[in-house]
Design a protein around this motif. Structure first.
Motif, mmCIF file in Angstrom:
data_model
loop_
_atom_site.group_PDB
_atom_site.id
_atom_site.type_symbol
_atom_site.label_atom_id
_atom_site.label_comp_id
_atom_site.label_asym_id
_atom_site.label_seq_id
_atom_site.Cartn_x
_atom_site.Cartn_y
_atom_site.Cartn_z
ATOM 1 N N GLN A 21 38.048 34.014 36.001
ATOM 2 C CA GLN A 21 38.702 35.119 36.701
ATOM 3 C C GLN A 21 39.406 36.089 35.760
ATOM 4 O O GLN A 21 39.757 37.188 36.164
ATOM 5 C CB GLN A 21 39.683 34.583 37.746
ATOM 6 N N GLN A 22 39.552 35.720 34.490
ATOM 7 C CA GLN A 22 40.104 36.660 33.517
ATOM 8 C C GLN A 22 39.112 37.795 33.246
ATOM 9 O O GLN A 22 39.501 38.869 32.796
ATOM 10 C CB GLN A 22 40.443 35.944 32.212
ATOM 11 N N GLU A 23 37.833 37.537 33.521
ATOM 12 C CA GLU A 23 36.786 38.527 33.264
ATOM 13 C C GLU A 23 36.237 39.167 34.531
ATOM 14 O O GLU A 23 35.800 40.312 34.498
ATOM 15 C CB GLU A 23 35.630 37.877 32.497
ATOM 16 N N ARG A 24 36.202 38.403 35.617
ATOM 17 C CA ARG A 24 35.611 38.932 36.844
ATOM 18 C C ARG A 24 36.115 38.139 38.049
ATOM 19 O O ARG A 24 36.635 37.040 37.910
ATOM 20 C CB ARG A 24 34.095 38.859 36.779
ATOM 21 N N SER A 25 35.899 38.705 39.214
ATOM 22 C CA SER A 25 36.283 38.034 40.452
ATOM 23 C C SER A 25 35.182 37.045 40.830
ATOM 24 O O SER A 25 34.001 37.406 40.843
ATOM 25 C CB SER A 25 36.462 39.073 41.557
ATOM 26 N N ILE A 26 35.577 35.814 41.085
ATOM 27 C CA ILE A 26 34.608 34.780 41.444
ATOM 28 C C ILE A 26 35.289 33.788 42.372
ATOM 29 O O ILE A 26 36.480 33.514 42.254
ATOM 30 C CB ILE A 26 34.037 34.097 40.177
ATOM 31 N N ALA A 27 34.531 33.240 43.298
ATOM 32 C CA ALA A 27 35.089 32.321 44.295
ATOM 33 C C ALA A 27 35.131 30.887 43.769
ATOM 34 O O ALA A 27 34.261 30.459 42.996
ATOM 35 C CB ALA A 27 34.244 32.374 45.569
ATOM 36 N N TYR A 28 36.134 30.161 44.224
ATOM 37 C CA TYR A 28 36.285 28.746 43.878
ATOM 38 C C TYR A 28 35.019 27.971 44.253
ATOM 39 O O TYR A 28 34.517 27.173 43.468
ATOM 40 C CB TYR A 28 37.495 28.156 44.612
#
Length: 140
Positions: A21-28
């Motif tokens: 998530q430091q680089e992109r939005s992603i779901a758990y």
């Protein structure tokens, strides 16, 4: 796999998620699914820790890359041509690394003797295929 290798220790889905998530939005659930798929394929092992799992790489990045190359090569209908094409894509540094790796695999004794033996085998094979060629006829 890159994130699991990066940590170099067993990691949780939450740790990988926060790193990504430091680089992109992603779901758990996406991270959880990918790690579960990697576990099903045998690339990571997992151990329960409370209600979560800790995932750890089964092999090194180098072994993983080798397995991918081997899989791609074994699917070729002409493995020799595939290797020639692959070698043609390599930089000079990569070709030197390949030569170094071959020397390591062959060992010191075989490395010294192999080039002349291979040249002789290749010459004999050409002579058998083309008995009337210049090489096969004594170098006319």
């Amino acid at each position: 796999m890159t994130r699991v290798w990066k940590w170099n220790r067993p990691v949780t889905v939450r740790e990988v998620l926060e790193d990504l998530q430091q680089e992109r939005s992603i779901a758990y659930t996406t991270v959880m699914t990918v790690l579960d798929n990697l576990h099903q394929k045998g690339w990571v092992r997992r151990e329960a820790e409370g209600r979560a799992y800790r995932y750890e790489a089964v092999s090194t990045r180098a072994a993983y890359a080798a397995a991918l190359m081997n899989d791609a090569w074994s699917q070729s209908d002409n493995p020799a041509a595939a290797l020639v094409a692959f070698f043609g894509m390599m930089s000079e540094e990569q070709r030197q690394a390949l030569r170094d790796a071959v020397r390591i695999v062959q060992g010191p004794e075989e490395t010294r003797e192999a080039p002349e033996a291979r040249r002789q085998e290749a010459l004999e094979a050409r002579q058998e295929e083309n008995p009337g060629s210049a090489e096969g006829a004594g170098g006319r």
